[in-house]
Motif scaffolding. Sequence first.
Motif, mmCIF file in Angstrom:
data_model
loop_
_atom_site.group_PDB
_atom_site.id
_atom_site.type_symbol
_atom_site.label_atom_id
_atom_site.label_comp_id
_atom_site.label_asym_id
_atom_site.label_seq_id
_atom_site.Cartn_x
_atom_site.Cartn_y
_atom_site.Cartn_z
ATOM 1 N N ARG A 120 6.815 -74.398 -8.218
ATOM 2 C CA ARG A 120 5.489 -73.894 -8.583
ATOM 3 C C ARG A 120 4.990 -72.891 -7.562
ATOM 4 N NH1 ARG A 120 1.970 -79.175 -9.575
ATOM 5 N NH2 ARG A 120 2.604 -79.387 -7.427
ATOM 6 N N LEU A 166 -1.406 -72.626 -5.487
ATOM 7 C CA LEU A 166 -2.677 -72.438 -6.186
ATOM 8 C C LEU A 166 -3.552 -71.436 -5.443
ATOM 9 C CD1 LEU A 166 -3.688 -76.099 -7.075
ATOM 10 C CD2 LEU A 166 -2.856 -74.350 -8.627
ATOM 11 N N THR A 167 -4.268 -70.657 -6.221
ATOM 12 C CA THR A 167 -5.276 -69.790 -5.605
ATOM 13 C C THR A 167 -6.524 -70.624 -5.372
ATOM 14 O OG1 THR A 167 -6.214 -69.110 -7.712
ATOM 15 C CG2 THR A 167 -4.386 -67.769 -6.848
ATOM 16 N N GLU A 214 -9.448 -70.096 -6.513
ATOM 17 C CA GLU A 214 -10.167 -70.204 -7.783
ATOM 18 C C GLU A 214 -9.559 -71.296 -8.661
ATOM 19 O OE1 GLU A 214 -9.003 -67.239 -6.605
ATOM 20 O OE2 GLU A 214 -10.930 -66.436 -5.912
ATOM 21 N N GLU A 215 -8.221 -71.345 -8.702
ATOM 22 C CA GLU A 215 -7.550 -72.374 -9.494
ATOM 23 C C GLU A 215 -7.812 -73.763 -8.922
ATOM 24 O OE1 GLU A 215 -3.639 -69.875 -11.044
ATOM 25 O OE2 GLU A 215 -3.609 -70.857 -9.080
ATOM 26 N N ALA A 225 -11.371 -74.767 -9.815
ATOM 27 C CA ALA A 225 -11.462 -75.121 -11.234
ATOM 28 C C ALA A 225 -10.859 -76.507 -11.474
ATOM 29 C CB ALA A 225 -10.745 -74.077 -12.089
ATOM 30 N N SER A 226 -9.754 -76.799 -10.795
ATOM 31 C CA SER A 226 -9.127 -78.110 -10.937
ATOM 32 C C SER A 226 -10.050 -79.206 -10.423
ATOM 33 C CB SER A 226 -7.808 -78.120 -10.166
ATOM 34 O OG SER A 226 -7.259 -79.400 -10.149
#
Length: 84
Positions: A10, A13-14, A16-17, A20-21
Amino acid sequence: MPFKTLKTKRAPLTLEELAASIERRKAEWRAREETVIDMAELGGELAARREAGGIPQLPRNAGTDRTPSKQALLDEIAKLGAKW
């Protein structure tokens, strides 16, 4: 080769991600906290399902094989006025 190094494929993650998570998980927990089960209503539903399914009312355990410690516990419960 007896040991193999496991690597994830993978992409990281940014921010922002990740944010959001976290918000999704918070929303899921809030939804769980708001769920209230009315025990009287649940008992009625279960009784209706048992009757519809033809499940007989089973007798409680006679309690003839109680250990002395269990009997002492039940005696103390009875002294408090509770029925076990």
